[in-house]
Design an enzyme around this catalytic site. Structure first.
Site, short mmCIF file in Angstrom:
data_model
loop_
_atom_site.label_atom_id
_atom_site.label_comp_id
_atom_site.label_asym_id
_atom_site.label_seq_id
_atom_site.Cartn_x
_atom_site.Cartn_y
_atom_site.Cartn_z
N ASP A 88 9.79 4.14 13.86
CA ASP A 88 10.28 3.06 14.44
C ASP A 88 11.86 2.84 13.78
O ASP A 88 12.73 2.84 14.91
CB ASP A 88 9.41 1.64 14.41
CG ASP A 88 8.75 1.54 13.12
OD1 ASP A 88 9.18 2.04 12.19
OD2 ASP A 88 7.98 0.78 12.93
N ASP A 104 1.35 4.94 1.68
CA ASP A 104 1.03 6.04 2.88
C ASP A 104 1.50 7.26 2.70
O ASP A 104 2.48 7.55 2.05
CB ASP A 104 1.37 5.52 4.24
CG ASP A 104 1.03 4.08 4.67
OD1 ASP A 104 -0.20 3.84 3.98
OD2 ASP A 104 1.39 3.36 5.40
N ASP A 119 0.87 -1.33 0.12
CA ASP A 119 -0.15 -0.06 -0.17
C ASP A 119 1.10 1.32 0.02
O ASP A 119 2.07 1.05 0.07
CB ASP A 119 -0.83 0.02 1.13
CG ASP A 119 -0.33 -0.40 2.47
OD1 ASP A 119 1.00 0.08 2.66
OD2 ASP A 119 -0.83 -1.11 3.42
#
Length: 467
Positions: A158, A76, A74
């Site tokens: 992260d 983002d 996907d």
């Protein structure tokens, strides 16, 4: 117009920013990513937000994967517009989430996820607004809606390989954490202090393993060091979230490698406590069963075939089941009810750790139930079993057990032949089965009378497989 003007005055910043960092800017001639590779709908979202005066970039996994010549799952977008401001720009957008609020912009079947730049949480309870940011006693983030700048957002991500921002308009990549360097060196590296980042969200330990398996990367030594010690923190994560994470771990086409890493970092037991105990009791058989099930899952994914979590969970939990059923049989319960009762208890325990939905727990139990029914082939039972909608899954599971070393007296081969046989051949097979049973019972009588029905011979073999 007035509404949009007031929205622009309502700045998403609510705290003093961290010291700004200067990104490494890679022009189009310094990287392989091209605008044409980005989803057309993601480009539309980025450019419309930029035209409205906001910052906006495609970010994270899609940038990382394209740099590795992989197809992104996907696309983002990250922006300094708040979720409400994104919704004001797109009629096809909706705001979702409470723990981590963001906007979904829907284009037919494709959803572009748009997240507002996040900042570090305030230090000190007096500065923290529980409606926007909150933590528990161990430091785990419970709510994360503290907005910030692009630089803040990069430091809050992260892993370095996920902190890459691509601007389709200029075709530049902004790299705040040396992510491109780590991609070239095939390293998974946490941004910030590893122990603190894992305490903020223990699921990051699972993400480190998942990315390492998916990309064939190494987890950088400082990022790997605290994982074994902090692995028990996964027990604090909501069970529904852990179920979603397990699907990502095992249904990404690299389940076998993921399993090895989960074992290496002591992350398997917090997810599957009963299965981990069975693996410790009988590592040879249980390990073979798990690896064969995971290899089969990977093969189906690579072949474009459907996979069901029900079969995977049935395999991962199976080694813990027969011993429980055997204990109930020793107390006088018949084999099938014993299996059903043991299955109910085992699934109930597992759901407390990972919330397996009912649409999967029912077929899990049916697959297990078939393992007790498949040995019962006399009369019309074999034909009735063939008509059972769970026969194929139960038969495949039987073959999986045999491939792991379970002894079933050729049951899998028998069912393989029976499916392909004509009606007359099937009747012959049933007669031969009855004749074989009569001969066996005669030999038992000559040796000293009938035997008492026994339960499973080991943790590996379900009860009454030869009945």
């Amino acid at each position: 117009m007035l509404k949009k003007l007031f929205q622009s005055f309502r700045s998403p910043l609510r705290r003093a920013p961290h010291p700004r960092s200067t990104p490494e800017v890679l022009g189009s001639h310094q990287h392989s990513l091209r605008r044409a590779e980005i989803s057309r709908n993601a480009v539309i979202v980025v450019e419309r937000l930029q035209k409205a005066g906001y910052q906006a970039y495609t970010v994270g996994g899609c940038v990382r994967d394209l740099l590795l010549n992989l197809r992104p799952k996907d696309f983002d977008v990250a922006t300094n517009a708040t979720p409400e401001q994104v919704r004001a720009e797109f009629r096809n957008a909706r705001v979702i989430g409470r723990r981590f609020k963001l906007a979904h912009v829907q284009f037919g079947r494709e959803i572009i996820e748009v997240a507002t730049f996040r900042a570090h949480h305030p230090q000190g309870e007096e500065e923290e607004d529980s409606n926007q940011a909150s933590r528990n006693e161990s430091g785990r983030i419970l709510r994360d809606n503290v907005y910030g700048t692009l630089e803040d957002d990069a430091q809050r991500r992260d892993f370095t390989i996920n902190a890459l921002y691509y601007d389709p308009s200029s075709e530049r990549i902004l790299d705040y954490a040396h992510g491109v360097h780590d991609i070239r060196n095939r390293l998974i590296r946490l941004i910030g202090t590893p122990e603190q980042r894992y305490q903020e969200d223990p699921v990051r330990m699972l993400r480190a393993v998942r990315f390492a398996a998916k990309l064939d990367f190494e987890i950088e030594k400082h990022s790997a060091a605290p994982i074994r010690r902090l692995a028990p923190m996964l027990r604090e994560i909501p069970s529904a979230r852990l179920f979603d994470e397990i699907l990502k771990l095992f249904l990404g086409g690299k389940a076998e490698q993921t399993f090895d890493l989960l074992l290496e970092y002591d992350l398997f037991a917090p997810l599957f406590p009963a299965s981990a105990a069975a693996l410790e009791r009988d590592p040879e058989y249980t390990g073979r069963l798990f690896r064969q099930a995971l290899a089969n899952t990977d093969a189906r994914i690579h072949q474009g075939k459907p996979v069901t979590p029900a079969f995977l969970f049935a395999a991962l939990l199976w080694p813990a089941l027969p011993a429980r059923a055997a204990l109930l049989q020793e107390r006088g319960m018949p084999p099938i009810p014993a299996m059903q009762e043991a299955a109910h208890g085992l699934i109930l325990e597992q759901c407390q750790r990972t919330a397996v939905p009912k649409r999967f727990t029912i077929p899990i139990r049916e697959i297990w139930d078939m393992q007790e029914r498949l040995p019962r082939r006399h009369g019309k039972r074999a034909d009735l079993l063939l008509e059972n909608p769970r026969f194929r899954a139960g038969y495949d599971f039987l073959l999986l057990r045999e491939s792991a070393g379970e002894q079933t007296d050729g049951l899998g081969d028998w069912w393989t032949d029976y499916q392909d046989a004509s009606d007359s051949q099937r009747r012959t097979m049933i007669r031969e089965l009855s004749s074989k049973d009569e001969q066996g019972s005669g030999q038992r009588r000559r040796r000293g009378g009938s035997r008492r029905r026994r339960g499973p011979r080991s943790d590996n073999t379900p009860g009454s497989t030869n009945e």
